[in-house]
Design an enzyme around this catalytic site. Sequence first.
Site, PDB file in Angstrom:
ATOM      1  N   LYS A  35      48.952  38.268  34.008  1.00  0.00           N
ATOM      2  CA  LYS A  35      48.235  37.026  34.319  1.00  0.00           C
ATOM      3  C   LYS A  35      46.813  37.147  33.795  1.00  0.00           C
ATOM      4  O   LYS A  35      46.302  38.249  33.532  1.00  0.00           O
ATOM      5  CB  LYS A  35      48.222  36.741  35.830  1.00  0.00           C
ATOM      6  CG  LYS A  35      47.607  37.851  36.703  1.00  0.00           C
ATOM      7  CD  LYS A  35      46.093  37.854  36.783  1.00  0.00           C
ATOM      8  CE  LYS A  35      45.557  38.953  37.702  1.00  0.00           C
ATOM      9  NZ  LYS A  35      44.085  39.138  37.556  1.00  0.00           N
TER      10      LYS A  35
ATOM     11  N   ASP B  64      46.978  40.259  45.045  1.00  0.00           N
ATOM     12  CA  ASP B  64      47.497  39.296  44.080  1.00  0.00           C
ATOM     13  C   ASP B  64      48.992  39.453  43.818  1.00  0.00           C
ATOM     14  O   ASP B  64      49.544  38.761  42.954  1.00  0.00           O
ATOM     15  CB  ASP B  64      46.723  39.374  42.759  1.00  0.00           C
ATOM     16  CG  ASP B  64      46.797  40.750  42.107  1.00  0.00           C
ATOM     17  OD1 ASP B  64      47.338  41.678  42.727  1.00  0.00           O
ATOM     18  OD2 ASP B  64      46.298  40.895  40.973  1.00  0.00           O
TER      19      ASP B  64
END
Length: 271
Positions: A8, A135
Amino acid sequence: MTVYPPAKINIGLFVTEKRPDGFHNIETVFFPISLTDRLEIVVSDMDEKIHFECLGMLQGEDPADNLCCKAYHLLDTDYRLPPVKIRLHKTIPVGAGLGGGSSDAAYTLQALNHLFHLRISDEQLIVYASRLGSDCAFFLQNGPALGTGKGEILESIALSLTGYHILLVKPPVFVSTADAYSSVKPKLPQRHLPELVQMPVDMWRETITNDFEDSVFTKFPEIKQIKERVYAAGATYASMSGSGSCVYGLFKEIPQAVERLFPGCFVWHDK
């Protein structure tokens, strides 16, 4: 079973305040990209619970420290899993701010759930993932998300980068997450990211920032230089990702042989 945990990038990262528990509240947009690791998990007939093998950038790491193994043990506590062999083919750079370890952990949870028919709900998988890292839960979703709290509070956000090319450049330096947070100065943003990311990408350079850049660039000027060179190569927008050492650029047209511009660095690009 083979799965492909993605990386990401962070589009903007505001560190808004330090919490009483010592962590920090943030505001960021997580955006998945097509760079992936490869993760293979099969049932084992060996006596040990996990036989872990890593190919690539993490060779030599203690398996007990790997998040894939921690994810297995987390589920094993509740479900008494059979022994497994885990082979991780590492492509996503370590310490880059690209979330590779968190993604590997999240996809380990998903793979074990399917492999052993555990019937763990998506909601419960998110609870497990949040115990492994702030995350991790993001990688159980399939699209861009606004992350608040420590990054574990997620809200889907409409955001498309169709038509843009992405370039990643990571120099051979490691930025400690703890050091990055210890040097950052929390502040409340004047405008919030859900509003800012809806603006045209060519306006992001003046409006969307990563709060870690000031302190990290002071300690690692080579990362600042890479960002400047990414812009010089024609990027519409460039930024550090997370608190790591990777800089990404968004391009309408990426230069030919862009790898030559960043000798000695990990370089990857895709549309």
